[in-house]
Design an enzyme around this catalytic site. Sequence first.
Site, mmCIF file in Angstrom:
data_model
loop_
_atom_site.group_PDB
_atom_site.id
_atom_site.type_symbol
_atom_site.label_atom_id
_atom_site.label_comp_id
_atom_site.label_asym_id
_atom_site.label_seq_id
_atom_site.Cartn_x
_atom_site.Cartn_y
_atom_site.Cartn_z
ATOM 1 N N GLY A 14 0.859 -1.183 0.000
ATOM 2 C CA GLY A 14 0.000 0.000 0.000
ATOM 3 C C GLY A 14 0.890 1.226 0.000
ATOM 4 C CB ALA A 16 2.933 2.792 4.794
ATOM 5 C CB SER A 42 -2.942 -1.605 -1.219
ATOM 6 O OG SER A 42 -1.959 -2.427 -1.781
ATOM 7 C CG HIS A 43 -8.187 -0.677 3.085
ATOM 8 N ND1 HIS A 43 -9.368 -0.672 2.374
ATOM 9 C CD2 HIS A 43 -8.506 -0.218 4.311
ATOM 10 C CE1 HIS A 43 -10.350 -0.229 3.153
ATOM 11 N NE2 HIS A 43 -9.845 0.060 4.320
ATOM 12 C CB SER A 44 -3.504 2.968 0.216
ATOM 13 O OG SER A 44 -2.614 2.437 1.152
ATOM 14 N N GLY A 49 -11.191 10.824 1.067
ATOM 15 C CA GLY A 49 -11.163 12.211 1.531
ATOM 16 C C GLY A 49 -9.941 13.008 1.188
ATOM 17 N N GLY A 50 -8.794 12.654 1.739
ATOM 18 C CA GLY A 50 -7.613 13.446 1.456
ATOM 19 C C GLY A 50 -6.530 13.300 2.497
ATOM 20 C CG PHE A 118 -23.492 24.287 1.792
ATOM 21 C CD1 PHE A 118 -24.767 24.778 2.022
ATOM 22 C CD2 PHE A 118 -23.066 24.111 0.482
ATOM 23 C CE1 PHE A 118 -25.599 25.074 0.955
ATOM 24 C CE2 PHE A 118 -23.892 24.411 -0.587
ATOM 25 C CZ PHE A 118 -25.168 24.887 -0.351
ATOM 26 C CD GLN A 255 -11.512 7.226 14.238
ATOM 27 O OE1 GLN A 255 -11.198 7.069 13.054
ATOM 28 N NE2 GLN A 255 -11.257 8.340 14.892
ATOM 29 C CG HIS A 257 -17.351 6.396 10.420
ATOM 30 N ND1 HIS A 257 -18.625 6.741 10.064
ATOM 31 C CD2 HIS A 257 -16.541 7.372 9.933
ATOM 32 C CE1 HIS A 257 -18.585 7.883 9.390
ATOM 33 N NE2 HIS A 257 -17.335 8.279 9.298
ATOM 34 C CG LEU A 267 -17.359 5.503 6.255
ATOM 35 C CD1 LEU A 267 -17.601 4.853 7.593
ATOM 36 C CD2 LEU A 267 -15.969 6.092 6.197
ATOM 37 C CD GLU A 270 -17.652 12.451 10.777
ATOM 38 O OE1 GLU A 270 -16.955 11.486 11.099
ATOM 39 O OE2 GLU A 270 -17.325 13.620 10.971
ATOM 40 N NE ARG A 301 -15.168 10.077 11.833
ATOM 41 C CZ ARG A 301 -14.162 9.769 11.014
ATOM 42 N NH1 ARG A 301 -13.210 8.969 11.419
ATOM 43 N NH2 ARG A 301 -14.108 10.284 9.824
ATOM 44 C CG HIS A 369 -13.279 4.195 10.127
ATOM 45 N ND1 HIS A 369 -13.502 3.844 8.816
ATOM 46 C CD2 HIS A 369 -12.718 5.431 10.079
ATOM 47 C CE1 HIS A 369 -13.097 4.825 8.019
ATOM 48 N NE2 HIS A 369 -12.603 5.794 8.755
ATOM 49 N NE ARG A 405 -7.666 7.396 10.869
ATOM 50 C CZ ARG A 405 -8.610 7.865 10.092
ATOM 51 N NH1 ARG A 405 -8.790 9.157 9.953
ATOM 52 N NH2 ARG A 405 -9.410 7.045 9.437
#
Lengths: 612, 245
Positions: A14, A16, A42-44, A49-50, A118, A255, A257, A267, A270, A301, A369, A405
């Site tokens: 991935g 990393a 890979s899950h990456s 989002g970013g 918004f 964590q 979600h 997912l 939010e 969250r 999550h 995180r």
Amino acid sequence: MQTIYKDVLIIGAGLAGERAAAEAAGAGLTAVCLSIVPARRSHSAAAMGGMQAALANSVMGEGDSTDVHFADTVKGSDWGCDQEVARLFADTAPVEMRCLCDWGVPWNRVVPGKSKYFKGGKQFDKEEKEEKRGLITARNFGGTAKWRTCYVSDGTGHSVLYTMDNRCAQLGVEVHDKVEAIAFIQDGETCYGAIARSLRSGELIAYVSKATMVASGGFGKIYKASTNAVICDGGVHGAVLDTGVVPLGNMEAVQFHPTGIVPTDILVTEGCRGDGGTLLDVNEERFMHIYEPDKAELASRDVVARWMTYHMREGKGVPSPYGEHLWLDIRHLGEKHITGKLREVYEICTSFLGVDPIHQLIPVRPTQHYSMGGVRTNKDGAAYGLKGLFAAGEASCWDMHGFNRLGGNSLAETVVAGGIVGRKIVEFLETYECSIPTAVISQTAAKQQQRISDIVSGKNGNENVYRIREAMQDALDKGAHVFRTEEGLTKCINTLQKTLQRAREVGLQTDGCGASPELSAALKIEGQVKLALCVAYGALQRKESRGSHNREDYPARNDRDWLTRTLAYWKNPDDDLPTLEYEDATPSYEIPPGDRGYGKMQIISADSKEDS
Amino acid sequence: MGRQLKFNIFRFNPQNPESVPHMESFSLDETDSMTLFIALNRIREEQDGSLQFDFCCRAGICGSCAMVINGRPGLACHTKTKDLDPEITLTPLPVFKLVGDLSVDTGTWFRSMYNKVESWIHTDKEFDQSAIEDPMENDIAESIYELDRCIECGCCVAACGTARLRDDFMGATALNRLGRFIIDPRDKRSDREYFDVIGSDEGIFGCMGLLACEDVCPKNLPLMNQLSYLRRKMGIVAIKQMFTK
């Protein structure tokens, strides 16, 4: 058995892993990445989002700096992070984003002029400056003081991963896909690589290296409901525990979600709640305002996930063939808003659920999550306990996330830590020589071969791996989820200990021939149950609430006794509990522990230690 | 609801000398919101642990689970059983090497493809840590991403008439990949250099125009537009070459 020698072996391809491989290859070393799936799967790739980095190009990011990013990260961690590491991360992130830019990431850029945005359902205007035209722009994310999240439309992880894999191909990094690491070659002091199993042929392969890096992502799939990819099953973490000398850090920090969809646990953002969506129970009635009169659905969250779970426990969940859930209602936002600003949510609902969110309710529940815990390393990414072993990304507990995180910090961590640890591995190898004891290689391989034959022949028993996995997931879902209590965790641990015994008696229902998926599952089940025990036992011992770790019986954050990081070892393979040790959360403080500014909570001050 | 589903699944384990390719049937009770991801996992966990298939993100993002579903290549994760007849036939993608049952080796195929098209930025520029990034118009960045969205699932290759006929055809995905670099100002390759990569029957001139690639693309990429654009562009390069010789 085939033996492959490389300077650097990286388990995981991935972001990393490949980022570190690029450093190694760039320095003229030979590097190979092992991956269960082709690198680009890979899950990456799933992170949309970013990446947070204080570039301050967008007008809403003006005044941002690495200091502000650092402070947000420490607060987000609920003071559970290593502050030296958080500082290193915040300072390096902007350089890393620019490097990715040179390598080919099509970051969204600043467009000068007026535009609308918004916030809290209200519309505001902003005006981007001409002198910033074409520089990397940023979007808003929760828990940050400034707009800081660099992005590529709704496919940041995908785009960065493809660029990184291109870079690795250019530099000659080999990626061996459909290969799964199952044990480390090590003598209790030094790591010399890993024994892996081909998921094409089932054969074992020895990968021998001077430096080995774990970059295998999170282990969310030990829970039943997780937003993680199916490959994030903790197989490599199990092998790390099996060394007996390398600890996993803060495994209780998990964590959740609030809005994973049921049944597939994908997912939904939010943003649904941010834009005015509401949560409903079995009677199609709102409930969040009962528990959080001010913020209702817009609480943080962890808080929303907590109350949703509580409400289902009160018998207000919606029964389904996949377990209980609640409803997310965005119907009142209207077709234009849903197919425009929430396009991705609309597509997920229609493609995966067959639910039309313009007219129908979306089934959701709190879902595992992110794993803040992982292979404990120092700030250079070197694992505790074994020379030559490193880790980075979600697999590691480098520890910039502490107990919670922030969105946008995980994807940024993959490349920032991958780069830093990659350079540290290069530095390490400049002066490091080792003599490779071939007996250790052959003994490790023989032991794994024996383990496989025992499972295939049914020598240990004939427990069904999928039923064992279900028992483990049920135990965690019941006892080590959003809410934790002494009673629930004790029960969970008892169940897991029985499950561990069953895992040691696993057998196959089929012949285990070739790339048998049942054998793959059976090989990692004991390690998975051990991971689950590290989570639950760590949570039982930590008698406080911090970040994502919520003890109903100890609701206060206790800086007096628990400003610590848990280290979980599995010292003897036959043990049925991990051995826990503790270290200080951070070697030094730039920001002393204080209020996070959100999520009201009682704090037992560290200063009260002297008084007592 | 309450339908009973019958799955006809292709079975073959090349690692087992006794295995012969055949179809095998499994039955399952349909549940709400059932997808092929849920169905196949249930079959493996409840009926036959040896069944091979690939899933990773199970959210339409990674491309792992492409297979031929009732004769048509598609992603199993976002195929809902309620949209299919109760009898469902699943076979592995053609063109790619079979790993076993429904699992194929897309990794090797795609890695060789991107080595062929040199799928990386070609530039002399060295990264300078202390410099700010080169500016780029947002429109260009967004148009690069529009082509960068390919998830390498392999559906377009599996559905391609030419790819079925000749092993060296690069397919729509490779042409789409190169298109991404052609519009990227960071990549300094000339049209002539691109022509050397795709100006042959292995590239743009091999396409028979059957349009299946775009029909089956789960990301709705503009694959045919991309191909015709490249053909026009490369056609001009070819004509220029004739006159400069």
